[in-house]
Structure formats: C-alpha cells, structure tokens
Design an enzyme around this catalytic site. Structure first.
Site, PDB file in Angstrom:
ATOM      1  N   ASP A   1       0.850  -1.191   0.000  1.00 40.02           N
ATOM      2  CA  ASP A   1       0.000   0.000   0.000  1.00 40.02           C
ATOM      3  C   ASP A   1       0.890   1.246   0.000  1.00 40.02           C
ATOM      4  O   ASP A   1       2.115   1.147  -0.187  1.00 40.02           O
ATOM      5  CB  ASP A   1      -1.030  -0.036   1.141  1.00 40.02           C
ATOM      6  CG  ASP A   1      -0.417   0.188   2.521  1.00 40.02           C
ATOM      7  OD1 ASP A   1       0.824   0.327   2.616  1.00 40.02           O
ATOM      8  OD2 ASP A   1      -1.177   0.217   3.503  1.00 40.02           O
ATOM      9  N   HIS A   2       0.266   2.403   0.252  1.00 43.26           N
ATOM     10  CA  HIS A   2       0.981   3.672   0.123  1.00 43.26           C
ATOM     11  C   HIS A   2       2.101   3.869   1.142  1.00 43.26           C
ATOM     12  O   HIS A   2       3.016   4.641   0.890  1.00 43.26           O
ATOM     13  CB  HIS A   2      -0.011   4.839   0.218  1.00 43.26           C
ATOM     14  CG  HIS A   2      -0.856   4.811   1.459  1.00 43.26           C
ATOM     15  ND1 HIS A   2      -1.834   3.869   1.663  1.00 43.26           N
ATOM     16  CD2 HIS A   2      -0.867   5.599   2.571  1.00 43.26           C
ATOM     17  CE1 HIS A   2      -2.418   4.077   2.830  1.00 43.26           C
ATOM     18  NE2 HIS A   2      -1.845   5.114   3.401  1.00 43.26           N
TER      19      HIS A   2
ATOM     20  N   CYS B   1       2.519  -3.737   4.037  1.00 40.61           N
ATOM     21  CA  CYS B   1       1.753  -2.517   4.329  1.00 40.61           C
ATOM     22  C   CYS B   1       2.375  -1.911   5.582  1.00 40.61           C
ATOM     23  O   CYS B   1       3.565  -2.143   5.836  1.00 40.61           O
ATOM     24  CB  CYS B   1       0.253  -2.807   4.453  1.00 40.61           C
ATOM     25  SG  CYS B   1      -0.254  -3.871   5.815  1.00 40.61           S
TER      26      CYS B   1
ATOM     27  N   THR C   1       1.808  -2.544   8.834  1.00 35.85           N
ATOM     28  CA  THR C   1       2.121  -3.608   9.791  1.00 35.85           C
ATOM     29  C   THR C   1       2.244  -4.983   9.144  1.00 35.85           C
ATOM     30  O   THR C   1       2.732  -5.917   9.780  1.00 35.85           O
ATOM     31  CB  THR C   1       1.003  -3.721  10.844  1.00 35.85           C
ATOM     32  OG1 THR C   1      -0.227  -3.970  10.142  1.00 35.85           O
ATOM     33  CG2 THR C   1       0.881  -2.451  11.667  1.00 35.85           C
ATOM     34  N   GLY C   2       1.726  -5.130   7.945  1.00 27.82           N
ATOM     35  CA  GLY C   2       1.644  -6.445   7.294  1.00 27.82           C
ATOM     36  C   GLY C   2       0.330  -7.145   7.614  1.00 27.82           C
ATOM     37  O   GLY C   2       0.001  -8.172   7.018  1.00 27.82           O
ATOM     38  N   VAL C   3      -0.417  -6.585   8.558  1.00 25.48           N
ATOM     39  CA  VAL C   3      -1.628  -7.271   9.037  1.00 25.48           C
ATOM     40  C   VAL C   3      -2.780  -7.161   8.037  1.00 25.48           C
ATOM     41  O   VAL C   3      -3.313  -8.168   7.562  1.00 25.48           O
ATOM     42  CB  VAL C   3      -2.063  -6.734  10.428  1.00 25.48           C
ATOM     43  CG1 VAL C   3      -3.409  -7.312  10.832  1.00 25.48           C
ATOM     44  CG2 VAL C   3      -1.016  -7.086  11.471  1.00 25.48           C
ATOM     45  N   GLY C   4      -3.173  -5.933   7.707  1.00 30.49           N
ATOM     46  CA  GLY C   4      -4.347  -5.765   6.843  1.00 30.49           C
ATOM     47  C   GLY C   4      -4.186  -6.465   5.507  1.00 30.49           C
ATOM     48  O   GLY C   4      -5.095  -7.181   5.039  1.00 30.49           O
TER      49      GLY C   4
ATOM     50  N   HIS D   1       6.882 -25.499   8.312  1.00 33.60           N
ATOM     51  CA  HIS D   1       5.779 -26.176   8.993  1.00 33.60           C
ATOM     52  C   HIS D   1       4.400 -25.822   8.427  1.00 33.60           C
ATOM     53  O   HIS D   1       3.501 -26.645   8.436  1.00 33.60           O
ATOM     54  CB  HIS D   1       5.774 -25.827  10.490  1.00 33.60           C
ATOM     55  CG  HIS D   1       6.932 -26.436  11.231  1.00 33.60           C
ATOM     56  ND1 HIS D   1       7.011 -26.439  12.602  1.00 33.60           N
ATOM     57  CD2 HIS D   1       8.062 -27.063  10.792  1.00 33.60           C
ATOM     58  CE1 HIS D   1       8.136 -27.039  12.992  1.00 33.60           C
ATOM     59  NE2 HIS D   1       8.798 -27.417  11.902  1.00 33.60           N
ATOM     60  N   ASN D   2       4.227 -24.565   8.022  1.00 40.92           N
ATOM     61  CA  ASN D   2       2.893 -24.107   7.618  1.00 40.92           C
ATOM     62  C   ASN D   2       2.735 -23.969   6.113  1.00 40.92           C
ATOM     63  O   ASN D   2       1.677 -23.579   5.631  1.00 40.92           O
ATOM     64  CB  ASN D   2       2.561 -22.757   8.287  1.00 40.92           C
ATOM     65  CG  ASN D   2       2.903 -22.727   9.762  1.00 40.92           C
ATOM     66  OD1 ASN D   2       3.793 -21.992  10.193  1.00 40.92           O
ATOM     67  ND2 ASN D   2       2.230 -23.543  10.547  1.00 40.92           N
TER      68      ASN D   2
ATOM     69  N   HIS E   1       3.174 -32.340   9.279  1.00 41.93           N
ATOM     70  CA  HIS E   1       2.566 -31.021   9.106  1.00 41.93           C
ATOM     71  C   HIS E   1       1.420 -31.034   8.094  1.00 41.93           C
ATOM     72  O   HIS E   1       0.550 -30.171   8.122  1.00 41.93           O
ATOM     73  CB  HIS E   1       3.616 -29.999   8.663  1.00 41.93           C
ATOM     74  CG  HIS E   1       4.759 -29.910   9.623  1.00 41.93           C
ATOM     75  ND1 HIS E   1       4.608 -29.447  10.915  1.00 41.93           N
ATOM     76  CD2 HIS E   1       6.059 -30.268   9.495  1.00 41.93           C
ATOM     77  CE1 HIS E   1       5.771 -29.509  11.539  1.00 41.93           C
ATOM     78  NE2 HIS E   1       6.665 -30.003  10.699  1.00 41.93           N
TER      79      HIS E   1
HETATM   80  C1  RB5 Z   1      -2.418   2.418   6.574  1.00 43.34           C
HETATM   81  O1  RB5 Z   1      -2.531   3.557   7.356  1.00 43.34           O
HETATM   82  C2  RB5 Z   1      -2.287   1.194   7.451  1.00 43.34           C
HETATM   83  O2  RB5 Z   1      -3.475   0.968   8.137  1.00 43.34           O
HETATM   84  C3  RB5 Z   1      -1.896  -0.015   6.643  1.00 43.34           C
HETATM   85  O3  RB5 Z   1      -0.692   0.227   5.996  1.00 43.34           O
HETATM   86  C4  RB5 Z   1      -1.686  -1.310   7.396  1.00 43.34           C
HETATM   87  O4  RB5 Z   1      -0.819  -1.143   8.463  1.00 43.34           O
HETATM   88  C5  RB5 Z   1      -2.899  -2.042   7.775  1.00 43.34           C
HETATM   89  O5  RB5 Z   1      -2.874  -3.156   8.322  1.00 43.34           O
END
Ligand code: RB5
Length: 155
Positions: free
Chosen positions: A8-9, A65, A67-70, A98-99, A133
C-alpha cells in the site's frame, strides 16, 4: 523463480528496495502494488498477489503494508492462501517449513529494510517439510472449504 509483490501507500519505498534486492539475486518480480504515496487500500494488492499465487502465475507472494496485518488478512480470504506476517526471520523460516506459507507479509512501519531482506532470504531458502505437518494443513483447508456452509447452517 517468479515472485509477486504488493503493497500500500506506506510501503512503496520498502517494496522498491525488496524488489531490487530480489532482482539482483536473479528472481523475477511482478509488481502489483501501488507506486504512489497517495492513500491506497491494501486489500486491492493483497487480493491481486493472492490470485497470482493460487492461479500459479507466480511461485510465491510478498505483501507489505504498515504492519503487514491488513494486507495479509485480505490475502488469506482467498482459498489456498497461507499468508504469514513475520517481523523476524525465524518465524518466516518456520512458516514455510511447517505451515507451507505461500505468501510472506511484513510491516514497513515495524521493521527495517535489513530485517526485511533477512526475512525474505530465510523464507525463500526454506522448504516445506510435509510429513506430520500435512495433516494440519489439510485441516486448515477443510475449515476453509466447510466454514461458509457451517455459517449458513448456524453452527
Ligand atoms: C495504513 O494507514 C495502514 O493501516 C496499513 O498500511 C496497514 O498497516 C494495515 O494493516
């Protein structure tokens, strides 16, 4: 080996550095992320990379992104995707061994570029071990395939 990369940005700079790093090592990189720092919704790139991986148009995917989470959550909605968020190389390596992870994700706001390179190196080098596994991977696939029907049944 062909690798799709999406971002993302907030992760444009890290995406570019990781892409150049991989190309310098002989990997072919398919960029489906944004190249602009204008606000960009991460599910778009998460989904694009995931589709390239499940359709076997690339071997693996990398998602970045904040955090890598979204971006990994979006990718994991695609059947057959096992996207793992990692902030250090040990988890990245084990996520493959393993995964059988087929996408690795990390956060440009969480780790530095050298750690990101180490994560990518360890992950690409590692091999899925199969064996004990595989049963667990099969169980994950079963959840994926039956969950929609169970939700409809109200279980
Ligand atoms: C963008 O602000 C932020 O939410 C995105 O990059 C990411 O961290 C979401 O999980």
């Amino acid at each position: 080996m062909k690798i799709a990369i999406g971002n993302d940005h907030v992760a444009v700079e890290m995406k570019n550095e990781i892409s150049q790093y991989l190309e310098s090592k002989g990997y072919e990189v398919v960029n489906v992320g944004t190249d602009s720092t204008e606000r960009f919704n991460y599910p778009i790139s998460g989904y694009k990379v995931a589709k390239l991986v499940v359709n076997k148009e690339v071997d693996y995917g990398i998602l970045i992104c904040g955090t890598g989470v979204g971006i990994s959550l979006a990718a994991n909605k695609v059947h057959g995707i096992r996207a793992c968020v990692c902030s250090e190389p040990y988890t990245a390596k084990l996520s493959k061994q393993h995964n059988n992870s087929n996408i690795i994700a990390f956060g440009a706001r969480v780790i530095g570029i050298e750690t990101a390179k180490m994560i990518v190196d360890e992950w690409l080098k590692a091999e899925y071990e199969g064996g004990r596994h595989q049963l667990r991977i099969d169980m994950i696939s079963e959840i994926e395939e039956t969950q929609h029907l169970k939700a409809v049944d109200g279980e």
